[in-house]
Design an enzyme around this catalytic site. Structure first.
Site, PDB file in Angstrom:
ATOM      1  N   ARG A   1       0.533  -1.247   0.635  1.00 46.01           N
ATOM      2  CA  ARG A   1       0.136  -0.036   0.057  1.00 46.01           C
ATOM      3  C   ARG A   1       0.633   1.278   0.212  1.00 46.01           C
ATOM      4  NH1 ARG A   1      -2.945  -0.736   6.194  1.00 46.01           N
ATOM      5  NH2 ARG A   1      -0.881  -0.571   7.527  1.00 46.01           N
TER       6      ARG A   1
ATOM      7  N   LYS B   1      -7.476   0.075  -4.553  1.00 42.26           N
ATOM      8  CA  LYS B   1      -8.676   0.478  -4.819  1.00 42.26           C
ATOM      9  C   LYS B   1      -8.633   1.498  -6.229  1.00 42.26           C
ATOM     10  CE  LYS B   1      -9.909  -0.194  -0.148  1.00 42.26           C
ATOM     11  NZ  LYS B   1     -10.863   0.385   1.831  1.00 42.26           N
TER      12      LYS B   1
ATOM     13  N   GLY C   1      -7.489 -12.842  12.522  1.00 44.73           N
ATOM     14  CA  GLY C   1      -6.624 -13.587  12.828  1.00 44.73           C
ATOM     15  C   GLY C   1      -5.539 -13.898  12.792  1.00 44.73           C
ATOM     16  N   HIS C   2      -4.943 -14.212  13.933  1.00 47.44           N
ATOM     17  CA  HIS C   2      -3.274 -14.300  13.827  1.00 47.44           C
ATOM     18  C   HIS C   2      -2.963 -15.518  14.522  1.00 47.44           C
ATOM     19  CE1 HIS C   2      -2.035 -10.012  12.476  1.00 47.44           C
ATOM     20  NE2 HIS C   2      -3.572  -9.818  13.541  1.00 47.44           N
TER      21      HIS C   2
ATOM     22  N   ASN D   1      -4.376 -17.326  17.261  1.00 53.34           N
ATOM     23  CA  ASN D   1      -5.633 -17.630  16.992  1.00 53.34           C
ATOM     24  C   ASN D   1      -6.041 -18.844  16.796  1.00 53.34           C
ATOM     25  OD1 ASN D   1      -6.123 -13.821  16.444  1.00 53.34           O
ATOM     26  ND2 ASN D   1      -6.819 -14.965  17.824  1.00 53.34           N
ATOM     27  N   TYR D   2      -5.331 -18.817  15.421  1.00 53.97           N
ATOM     28  CA  TYR D   2      -5.154 -20.391  14.727  1.00 53.97           C
ATOM     29  C   TYR D   2      -4.865 -21.924  15.512  1.00 53.97           C
ATOM     30  CZ  TYR D   2      -4.706 -16.763  11.085  1.00 53.97           C
ATOM     31  OH  TYR D   2      -4.801 -16.110  10.561  1.00 53.97           O
TER      32      TYR D   2
ATOM     33  N   ASP E   1       1.912 -19.357  11.591  1.00 55.31           N
ATOM     34  CA  ASP E   1       1.961 -19.008   9.424  1.00 55.31           C
ATOM     35  C   ASP E   1       3.121 -19.589   9.205  1.00 55.31           C
ATOM     36  OD1 ASP E   1       0.538 -16.581  10.823  1.00 55.31           O
ATOM     37  OD2 ASP E   1       1.478 -15.174  10.896  1.00 55.31           O
TER      38      ASP E   1
END
Length: 376
Positions: free
Chosen positions: A41, A77, A140-141, A144-145, A171
Site C-alpha cells: 500500500r 482500490k 486472526g493471527h 488464534n489459529y 504462519d
C-alpha cells in the site's frame, strides 16, 4: 551456481501478501531464482516495515523476509492502478495474496480476473480459516489459529493453562510451507497442461498435520488428547521438562528404552522407576527431585556426550556458541538507505545446491510503479 542456472530462474512472482506467511514463501521462491515483485500500500507499505528494531528505513524483520525482491506502492482500490496490477498478472507465473476471502474479488484482483488475462497463472490464496465456512471471514493471527485448531490446549501447566507457543507455528508450518509446496506442484502441472490453478492455503486447517498423532489416535481409539496427559504432552516422564536447582531446565526426550535405561543409570534414579508404565506421575515426581537437586552445569557435565536424548534448555547465546544458530553466516542483508550497512541473516530452507549464491542482498525501498513493465 549462476542465477540463470537456478531451478526457478525465469519464474515471475507477483506478491500481494504482507507480514509473514506470504513474504516468507516468496523469499524461498526468490532464493531459488524467481523474480519477485511485491506490491504494497502507498505510504507506510507493508505493516512489517514499521516494526522494531529498525534497520535503515524499515524493520529488521522486513529486511530478512524481503531481501532480493522489488517493492512498488499500489492503491488496489484505484481502478487505474488495479488495471496496472492486472497487466503485471498477465506476465506473472505466480500470484500470492493474503486477503480475507472475497476481498481480492471485490478489488477486481481475484483468481477469475487474473485467469482472464493469464489462463496459466498459479494463484495462491493464504487465509486464516479457508475460503468458506463459519470462520472464513474472521480476523486472526497465529495464536488464534493454534487456539481454535485444538493444538494450543494439548500442553498445559500445573494450573491447566496452556503456554504461549515458542514461535509462529501456524504462519510458517500452516501457511508458508504448504504454499511453497503447492506452488511448485502447480507450476509443474501448468508446465505440463498449460492450465493454471487456484490454490487455497488455510493456516488453521493445515495445522492438522502438526497434530497427526492426535488425529490418528482419535480415529483408531476414539479419544482426543488429554491436556498434559499424553506421551508427548506431559504425561510421560520420558518426554518432559524438568527444572534444575539454579532455575534452568532440562528437556528430556528419552522415549526409547535404551535411552531411558541409560538416563536412569546416569542420574542415579531409583531402579524401581526404570519401568515407568503405570506409575508415570510418581516417576515424573522422582526425576524432578533428582534434577532439581543440582545445577544445569552439573547435569550438562553428566549428560553431554551421552546418547540419552536429554539436554539443557539453551539460551540464545548458548545456541549461538554451539553453532545451532548462525549469526555470522555468508548470507547478508543490507539496507538500501544506509552507507553499506549490512548484517548476517538466516539462510532459507532452500538447499544450498538449489539457491542463489550467498551474497549481500538488499531489501527493497518502496518505489512508484514504473510506467512500463518492471519485467520487460
Amino acid at each position: 551456481m549462476s542465477n540463470l542456472e537456478l531451478p526457478l530462474a525465469g519464474v515471475k512472482v507477483l506478491d500481494l501478501s504482507t507480514l509473514l506467511p506470504g513474504p516468507l514463501a516468496t523469499l524461498m521462491l526468490a532464493d531459488a531464482g524467481a523474480d519477485v515483485i511485491k506490491l504494497e500500500r502507498p505510504g507506510r507499505g507493508d505493516e512489517m516495515r514499521t516494526y522494531e528494531p529498525k534497520f535503515g528505513e524499515a524493520s529488521a524483520n522486513y529486511a530478512v523476509l524481503n531481501r532480493g525482491k522489488r517493492a512498488y506502492a499500489v492503491d488496489f482500490k484505484d481502478p487505474t492502478q488495479r488495471d496496472r496490477v492486472l497487466e503485471l498478472a498477465a506476465q506473472a507465473d505466480v500470484v500470492i495474496e493474503q486477503f480475507r476471502p472475497g476481498v481480492a474479488d471485490r478489488l477486481g484482483l481475484g483468481y477469475e480476473a487474473m485467469k482472464a488475462v493469464n489462463p496459466q497463472v498459479v494463484y495462491c490464496s493464504i487465509t486464516g480459516y479457508g475460503p468458506t465456512g463459519s470462520h472464513a471471514a474472521r480476523a486472526g493471527h497465529d495464536l488464534n489459529y493454534l487456539a481454535e485448531s485444538g493444538l494450543l490446549g494439548v500442553v498445559a501447566d500445573a494450573s491447566g493453562a496452556p503456554a504461549l507457543p515458542v514461535t509462529v507455528l501456524a504462519d510458517i508450518a500452516g501457511g508458508t510451507y504448504p504454499a511453497v509446496v503447492n506452488i511448485l506442484l502447480a507450476l509443474r502441472q501448468a508446465e505440463r497442461t498449460g492450465e493454471g490453478s487456484h490454490l487455497q492455503v488455510s493456516m488453521a486447517h493445515n495445522l492438522q498435520m502438526l497434530g497427526y498423532g492426535y488425529f490418528a489416535a482419535h480415529q483408531a481409539g476414539g479419544q482426543w488428547p488429554r491436556p498434559g496427559a499424553e506421551q508427548l504432552t506431559g504425561g510421560s516422564p520420558r518426554y518432559h521438562i524438568y527444572p534444575t536447582s539454579d532455575g534452568r531446565h532440562i528437556a528430556c526426550a528419552a522415549l526409547e528404552q535404551k535411552f531411558w535405561d541409560r538416563l536412569v543409570e546416569l542420574v542415579g534414579l531409583d531402579d524401581k522407576f526404570r519401568d515407568d508404565d503405570g506409575q508415570e506421575q510418581a516417576v515424573i515426581a522422582a526425576l524432578a527431585d533428582v534434577f532439581a537437586s543440582q545445577t544445569a552445569h552439573h547435569w550438562s557435565t553428566i549428560l553431554d556426550g551421552e546418547d540419552v536424548c536429554t539436554v539443557i534448555v539453551a539460551t540464545w547465546d548458548e545456541a549461538v556458541q554451539a553453532g545451532l544458530v548462525d549469526v555470522s553466516g555468508p548470507d547478508r542483508v543490507s539496507a538500501p538507505d544506509t552507507d553499506g550497512a549490512s548484517f548476517a541473516t538466516f539462510a532459507s530452507p532452500v538447499d544450498p545446491a538449489l539457491r542463489r549464491d550467498a551474497d549481500t542482498v538488499p531489501y527493497p525501498t518502496l518505489a512508484s510503479l514504473p510506467d512500463g513493465s518492471p519485467w520487460s
